[in-house]
Design a protein around this motif. Sequence first.
Motif, PDB file in Angstrom:
ATOM      1  N   ASP A 173      -7.309   1.245  -8.311  1.00 15.54           N
ATOM      2  CA  ASP A 173      -6.207   2.548  -7.925  1.00 15.54           C
ATOM      3  C   ASP A 173      -6.825   3.481  -8.639  1.00 15.54           C
ATOM      4  OD1 ASP A 173      -4.041   3.974  -7.153  1.00 15.54           O
ATOM      5  OD2 ASP A 173      -2.473   2.362  -7.934  1.00 15.54           O
ATOM      6  N   CYS A 193     -17.197   7.551  -2.134  1.00 12.93           N
ATOM      7  CA  CYS A 193     -16.499   6.326  -2.203  1.00 12.93           C
ATOM      8  C   CYS A 193     -16.335   5.570  -0.752  1.00 12.93           C
ATOM      9  CB  CYS A 193     -15.212   6.400  -3.067  1.00 12.93           C
ATOM     10  SG  CYS A 193     -13.881   7.526  -2.180  1.00 12.93           S
ATOM     11  N   TRP A 229       0.671   5.253  -0.482  1.00 17.92           N
ATOM     12  CA  TRP A 229      -0.302   6.392  -0.769  1.00 17.92           C
ATOM     13  C   TRP A 229       0.135   7.607   0.059  1.00 17.92           C
ATOM     14  CZ3 TRP A 229      -4.406   5.827  -3.877  1.00 17.92           C
ATOM     15  CH2 TRP A 229      -5.188   6.972  -3.613  1.00 17.92           C
ATOM     16  N   ARG A 255      -6.356   5.740   0.662  1.00 19.81           N
ATOM     17  CA  ARG A 255      -6.743   4.353   0.469  1.00 19.81           C
ATOM     18  C   ARG A 255      -5.525   3.410   0.700  1.00 19.81           C
ATOM     19  NH1 ARG A 255      -5.754   0.576  -3.685  1.00 19.81           N
ATOM     20  NH2 ARG A 255      -7.634  -0.708  -4.009  1.00 19.81           N
ATOM     21  N   SER A 270       0.785  -1.321  -0.101  1.00 18.35           N
ATOM     22  CA  SER A 270      -0.088   0.151   0.235  1.00 18.35           C
ATOM     23  C   SER A 270       0.921   1.284   0.139  1.00 18.35           C
ATOM     24  CB  SER A 270      -0.868  -0.127   1.218  1.00 18.35           C
ATOM     25  OG  SER A 270      -1.729   1.094   1.090  1.00 18.35           O
ATOM     26  N   TRP A 318     -11.716   6.311 -10.055  1.00 23.47           N
ATOM     27  CA  TRP A 318     -11.181   4.983  -9.643  1.00 23.47           C
ATOM     28  C   TRP A 318     -11.389   4.029 -10.829  1.00 23.47           C
ATOM     29  CZ3 TRP A 318      -8.526   5.227  -5.330  1.00 23.47           C
ATOM     30  CH2 TRP A 318      -9.054   6.355  -4.362  1.00 23.47           C
ATOM     31  N   ALA A 327     -10.678   0.026   3.299  1.00 19.94           N
ATOM     32  CA  ALA A 327      -9.880   0.408   2.422  1.00 19.94           C
ATOM     33  C   ALA A 327      -9.845   1.703   1.845  1.00 19.94           C
ATOM     34  CB  ALA A 327     -10.280  -0.467   1.150  1.00 19.94           C
ATOM     35  N   LEU A 328     -11.082   2.506   2.342  1.00 24.02           N
ATOM     36  CA  LEU A 328     -11.078   3.970   2.005  1.00 24.02           C
ATOM     37  C   LEU A 328     -11.273   4.675   3.069  1.00 24.02           C
ATOM     38  CD1 LEU A 328     -12.767   3.713  -1.434  1.00 24.02           C
ATOM     39  CD2 LEU A 328     -10.513   4.726  -1.177  1.00 24.02           C
ATOM     40  N   CYS A 351      -8.351  -3.759   0.574  1.00 27.59           N
ATOM     41  CA  CYS A 351      -9.268  -3.589  -0.619  1.00 27.59           C
ATOM     42  C   CYS A 351      -9.573  -5.080  -0.795  1.00 27.59           C
ATOM     43  CB  CYS A 351      -8.709  -2.947  -1.864  1.00 27.59           C
ATOM     44  SG  CYS A 351      -9.655  -2.933  -3.392  1.00 27.59           S
ATOM     45  N   CYS A 355     -17.721   2.017   0.557  1.00 21.68           N
ATOM     46  CA  CYS A 355     -16.805   0.852   0.904  1.00 21.68           C
ATOM     47  C   CYS A 355     -17.272  -0.103   1.927  1.00 21.68           C
ATOM     48  CB  CYS A 355     -15.297   1.657   1.133  1.00 21.68           C
ATOM     49  SG  CYS A 355     -14.116   0.180   1.388  1.00 21.68           S
ATOM     50  N   CYS A 364     -16.574   1.476  -5.000  1.00 23.12           N
ATOM     51  CA  CYS A 364     -16.117   2.673  -5.197  1.00 23.12           C
ATOM     52  C   CYS A 364     -15.935   3.228  -6.821  1.00 23.12           C
ATOM     53  CB  CYS A 364     -14.772   2.830  -4.547  1.00 23.12           C
ATOM     54  SG  CYS A 364     -13.578   1.737  -5.192  1.00 23.12           S
TER      55      CYS A 364
END
Length: 584
Positions: free
Chosen positions: A179, A197, A135, A143, A133, A167, A205-206, A148, A201, A154
Motif C-alpha cells: 500500500d 511501478c 482506492w 491500484r 480494494s 510503496w 494490480a497497478l 496484488c 508490475c 513496485c
Amino acid sequence: MVKTVTCTIDGVSVTVPQNTSILEAARGVGIRIPTLCYLKDLNEIAACRVCLVEIEGIHKLVASCNNHVWDGMVVHTNSPRVREARRTNVELILSQHNCDCPYCVRSGNCELQRLANDLGLSHLDYHKELPASRWDVKFPLIRDASKCIKCMRCIQVCDKVQSLNVWDVCNTGSRTTVDVSGGRTIRESDCSLCGQCITHCPVGALRARDDTQRAFAALNDPETITVVQIAPAVRAAWGESLGLPREKATVERLVAALRRMGFDYIFDTDFSADLTIMEEGSEFLERLQNRDRHPWPMFTSCCPGWVRFLKSQYPDMVENLSTAKSPMQMFGAVAKSYFAELLQVDPKKLFCLSVMPCVAKKAECDIPVMNDAGAGPDVDLSLTTREIDRMIRAEHIDVTALGEEPFDSPLGTASGAGVIFGATGGVMEAALRTAYHLVTGENPSPDAFRDVRGLEGWKEATFEIAGTPIRVAVASGLGNARRLVDAIRAGKVQYDFVEIMACPGGCAGGGGQPIHEAQELAGVRGDVLYGLDRVNHLRFSHENPSIQRLYGDYLMRPLSHRAHQLLHTDHTAWEMPLSPKLRK
C-alpha cells in the motif's frame, strides 16, 4: 581475471563467471526458468517461489534467482518435484488473486496468467480469499489490492530507481499486502506519476486510469470537433502490442488508424515540441543575459513527472524551472486559440485529446492554471500509448491493412528536433541547436550536440556558443535526478541548463508505453527517434515553416505578451504534497 565455474543445467554444460545466479546461468544457454517477482539487480528476493529448481545432492528445492552456481553443480529446472512445487505455489498465489481476467487491462499480457496456462491449471483446489480494494479511482494511477501478488517489484522500482518510496509493505502473515507508505492515501503522497511501478508490475494490480470511454464519447458527439495530438515517443512504440514490426509501425500508419476511428483533426506534438524549443531556448538566452536576476541552473519543464518530483522534493527550487509549458499543453493552448480562429469556430467546441507515453500527463491536463485559451482545460484528455492501442482493437481496425496517411495542417509539420524530444537528451540537443542559431544567426551541424545522447542516467557536457561556454547536464530516472540535484545543492557541480526526464531513457521508456516482460526498450525506441531525425529534411525547430507562420500571424515573436499568456505557466500556482522528509 574473472574466475569462472562450470555446472550442468538440464544436461547442458554451462560455464559462467563466479557468483552468477542459477537463473541467469540458465538464461545464458536458452533455458527458461519462470519467474514472477524477479527483476535483475533490483528484486532478487525469491518472494514468489516460482523459480524453484532441484540440485542434485540437496534435499530441498532452492530459488534459482538468488542462489549462485558452483563448480560441478547439477541442476534440474523442470523435474517432477519442481513442477509439482511450482504448480502448488502458483495455485496459492491464485487463491489470493482476483482472476476476473476478461476485463483486466493485462489480460493476454499477464505473467501470472501465462504461467498458470503453461502449468495447465484448469481449476483451483484452494479456498479463495481476496483482500478488499479501496482506492480513489479518479486518480491517474490505480491500484487494485485484489490483484496484488506481493512480488514487491513496485516497491523496489520506486525505491531503488525512482527514489520516492511511495510503496511499502503493510500488515502481516496472510494479510500482507502493498500500500502507500506511511499510512497515506495516494493523493496525500508525493507520487510523481512516472508509472514505472505499472510497467514493472507482472499483473494488473497497478494500472493507469482508463479514459478511453471519455474519448469514445467525444468521438460520438456530432457537436464536438475532436483534435488529437500524437507525442514523439508514441510513434516508436504504438505498434508493439498490435503485432506490427517497427518498420511498419510508422506514425503515418497510426494517423490512418485514428482517422479511421473518426478523429476530425490529427496533429503532431512534434510541432509543439518545436514551439517549446523556440520559447524555452529564448528564455534560456534571456536568463543568460540577465544572470543576476535568476536562480541557476535553468531546468527543463517538459516532463510533468519531473515537475511533480521537484515540487514535492525540492520546493525551494521550483523557480529554476523554465516557465515554458510542456509541448502537450502548448499544443492545447494553440489549438483552442489560433487553430480555432483558423476554423472560425467557438473554441469550446474543440475537444483536445493527446496520445502520450506517460501517466503524469493525465494529471497535467487537470492542473487548474492550464486553461489559458479560455475554453476550459487546454487539453481535455490524455491517453497513454496502451489506451490508444486498446481503442484501435475495440474498433476492430486491422492496422496491417492500413496505408500511411499524413498529419493535418498546419499543426502537423515538425522538425527532427521535435522528434527527439522522446529520448533522453533530446530536449537539450534540440534546444541547443536553436539557441546556437539565435545567438550566431547560423545553424550548427545538426549533430553538434550529440554528446548528450545515450542511456547513461546522468550525462554532462560543455558546449561553446559564440565564445561562451554552456555547461549542461541530462538525467533520466528520478533517482538520477535526485543525485544530480543534491550535487548541485552541495556545490559539487555547476550547470547552466539541465534536462530531466522522470522515466529511465526518457519518454521512450515512459510509464504509459506498452509493457513487455523483462524487457527495457527505451534504448531501442530512442534509436527509432534519432533515425527519424536523421532522415528529416528539417533538423532545426526554428526552420519549421508552420512555426514561422504561427509567430508571423499570431504570436509575433518568442516571449511576446501573447506567447507568455498562452505558452508559459506559473509552476507555483498549484500544490504538490511534500516529501515526508520535508514534513519532519
